[in-house]
Motif scaffolding. Structure first.
Motif, PDB file in Angstrom:
ATOM      1  N   UNK A 169       0.671  -1.289  -0.190  1.00  0.00           N
ATOM      2  CA  UNK A 169       0.018   0.088  -0.054  1.00  0.00           C
ATOM      3  C   UNK A 169       0.973   1.401   0.047  1.00  0.00           C
ATOM      4  N   UNK A 170       2.154   1.080  -0.030  1.00  0.00           N
ATOM      5  CA  UNK A 170       2.854   2.348   0.108  1.00  0.00           C
ATOM      6  C   UNK A 170       4.521   1.808  -0.001  1.00  0.00           C
ATOM      7  N   UNK A 171       5.268   2.991  -0.073  1.00  0.00           N
ATOM      8  CA  UNK A 171       6.697   2.844  -0.001  1.00  0.00           C
ATOM      9  C   UNK A 171       7.297   4.037   0.210  1.00  0.00           C
ATOM     10  N   UNK A 172       8.422   3.793   1.309  1.00  0.00           N
ATOM     11  CA  UNK A 172       9.041   4.954   1.764  1.00  0.00           C
ATOM     12  C   UNK A 172      10.702   4.898   1.281  1.00  0.00           C
ATOM     13  N   UNK A 173      11.597   5.494   1.410  1.00  0.00           N
ATOM     14  CA  UNK A 173      12.953   5.301   1.014  1.00  0.00           C
ATOM     15  C   UNK A 173      13.497   4.013   1.587  1.00  0.00           C
ATOM     16  N   UNK A 174      13.059   3.824   2.867  1.00  0.00           N
ATOM     17  CA  UNK A 174      13.698   2.569   3.801  1.00  0.00           C
ATOM     18  C   UNK A 174      12.885   1.657   3.750  1.00  0.00           C
ATOM     19  N   UNK A 175      11.522   1.468   3.179  1.00  0.00           N
ATOM     20  CA  UNK A 175      10.645   0.213   3.359  1.00  0.00           C
ATOM     21  C   UNK A 175       9.696   0.164   2.508  1.00  0.00           C
ATOM     22  N   UNK A 176       9.065  -1.026   2.231  1.00  0.00           N
ATOM     23  CA  UNK A 176       7.734  -1.160   1.499  1.00  0.00           C
ATOM     24  C   UNK A 176       6.822  -1.158   2.796  1.00  0.00           C
ATOM     25  N   UNK A 177       5.748  -0.782   2.518  1.00  0.00           N
ATOM     26  CA  UNK A 177       4.615  -0.746   3.481  1.00  0.00           C
ATOM     27  C   UNK A 177       3.359  -1.650   2.971  1.00  0.00           C
ATOM     28  N   UNK A 178       3.333  -2.615   3.831  1.00  0.00           N
ATOM     29  CA  UNK A 178       2.152  -3.428   3.356  1.00  0.00           C
ATOM     30  C   UNK A 178       0.907  -3.697   4.447  1.00  0.00           C
ATOM     31  N   UNK A 179      -0.174  -4.322   3.902  1.00  0.00           N
ATOM     32  CA  UNK A 179      -1.159  -4.654   4.790  1.00  0.00           C
ATOM     33  C   UNK A 179      -0.934  -6.142   4.624  1.00  0.00           C
ATOM     34  N   UNK A 180      -0.894  -6.882   5.766  1.00  0.00           N
ATOM     35  CA  UNK A 180      -0.688  -8.407   5.795  1.00  0.00           C
ATOM     36  C   UNK A 180      -2.096  -9.088   6.318  1.00  0.00           C
ATOM     37  N   UNK A 181      -2.516  -9.757   5.414  1.00  0.00           N
ATOM     38  CA  UNK A 181      -3.853 -10.357   5.852  1.00  0.00           C
ATOM     39  C   UNK A 181      -3.742 -11.283   7.006  1.00  0.00           C
ATOM     40  N   UNK A 182      -2.512 -11.930   7.389  1.00  0.00           N
ATOM     41  CA  UNK A 182      -2.417 -12.871   8.492  1.00  0.00           C
ATOM     42  C   UNK A 182      -1.021 -12.199   9.432  1.00  0.00           C
ATOM     43  N   UNK A 183      -1.164 -10.704   9.522  1.00  0.00           N
ATOM     44  CA  UNK A 183      -0.356 -10.243  10.368  1.00  0.00           C
ATOM     45  C   UNK A 183      -0.824 -10.304  11.874  1.00  0.00           C
ATOM     46  N   UNK A 184       0.219  -9.543  12.802  1.00  0.00           N
ATOM     47  CA  UNK A 184      -0.325  -9.632  14.330  1.00  0.00           C
ATOM     48  C   UNK A 184      -0.712  -8.158  14.599  1.00  0.00           C
ATOM     49  N   UNK A 185      -1.792  -8.085  15.356  1.00  0.00           N
ATOM     50  CA  UNK A 185      -2.491  -6.867  15.638  1.00  0.00           C
ATOM     51  C   UNK A 185      -1.309  -6.072  16.355  1.00  0.00           C
ATOM     52  N   UNK A 186      -1.424  -4.666  15.889  1.00  0.00           N
ATOM     53  CA  UNK A 186      -0.623  -3.638  16.588  1.00  0.00           C
ATOM     54  C   UNK A 186       1.023  -3.896  16.026  1.00  0.00           C
ATOM     55  N   UNK A 187       1.126  -4.816  15.389  1.00  0.00           N
ATOM     56  CA  UNK A 187       2.528  -4.844  14.962  1.00  0.00           C
ATOM     57  C   UNK A 187       2.846  -5.154  13.273  1.00  0.00           C
ATOM     58  N   UNK A 188       2.107  -5.959  12.836  1.00  0.00           N
ATOM     59  CA  UNK A 188       2.536  -6.368  11.428  1.00  0.00           C
ATOM     60  C   UNK A 188       1.034  -6.495  10.436  1.00  0.00           C
ATOM     61  N   UNK A 189       0.034  -6.039  10.875  1.00  0.00           N
ATOM     62  CA  UNK A 189      -1.004  -6.278  10.023  1.00  0.00           C
ATOM     63  C   UNK A 189      -1.258  -4.945   9.069  1.00  0.00           C
ATOM     64  N   UNK A 190      -1.451  -3.740   9.657  1.00  0.00           N
ATOM     65  CA  UNK A 190      -1.781  -2.626   8.908  1.00  0.00           C
ATOM     66  C   UNK A 190      -0.463  -1.535   8.578  1.00  0.00           C
TER      67      UNK A 190
END
Length: 215
Positions: A169-190
């Motif tokens: 859903x996005x990109x920065x100079x440092x990272x790709x920004x993702x929404x992960x359907x099986x990510x952990x809440x408050x950490x790696x979901x949104x």
């Protein structure tokens, strides 16, 4: 597949988030096996005919979750997950075998389905390189990426590439920004950042580029 993106720009689309389970807060327990997906109190929202059918599909619809996010972002709708999964199966994007095995999500028929059913630009891309992602996102598109599911914890040694779909859903100079359907809440979901140097450990070099027509 990886390295530094070819721009210093930042693009982050404000895309709604959907997990592949109806209760995103339960994802850690479901993945750990301490809770069953069939016990998800919101399972009926999925469109499944039973808790058992929800249990079956919920482990297999990361791609459907990505589609729901894209549809909500552009069209303001998020049809029930299992309803969409069954439509994808009818379109050839999943193949359900009599013994319960499921092949998919198969990218090319899924892209055709997304175009014909939902009026999206949708293109299955293989190869697709990490260096292309910032430009695609800056142009207003979203990208479903085939990654290993351990991207949720940035596992230093994933066993293979691919096997799971996330939505860039996005990109920065440092990272790709993702929404992960099986990510952990408050950490790696949104809006979870995946450093560019880490992405090649997970990314299989293929995916589906999505956009409204004209993008």
């Amino acid at each position: 597949m990886g390295g530094v993106p070819p721009t210093n720009d930042t693009t982050v689309h404000q895309v709604p988030y959907y997990a592949q389970w109806e209760s995103p807060e339960l994802v850690p327990d479901i993945l750990a096996g301490t809770s069953l997906a069939a016990d998800d109190p919101r399972w009926e929202r999925s469109g499944a005919v039973s808790a058992e059918e929800y249990e079956y599909w919920s482990w297999r619809i990361c791609g459907v979750a990505c589609l729901r996010m894209a549809l909500d972002h552009w069209w303001g709708i998020a049809p029930p997950a299992v309803t969409l999964a069954e439509e994808c199966r009818a379109a050839g994007a999943y193949v359900r075998h009599p013994d319960g095995r499921l092949d998919g999500l198969i990218h090319a028929p899924f892209a055709t389905y997304a175009r014909e059913r939902w009026g999206l630009h949708a293109e299955a891309r293989a190869p697709l390189t990490a260096d292309e992602l910032p430009g695609l996102l800056a142009a207003g598109q979203l990208v479903m990426l085939s990654v290993h599911p351990s991207i949720r914890t940035l596992d230093p040694h994933p066993p293979r590439l691919g096997g799971h779909l996330v939505l860039a859903v996005g990109s920065t100079p440092d990272a790709l920004v993702i929404h992960n359907p099986s990510g952990f809440p408050g950490d790696s979901q949104q809006f979870a950042p995946v450093p560019w140097d880490d992405l090649p450990r997970f990314f299989a070099g293929r995916g589906i580029v999505l956009g409204p027509y004209g993008k």
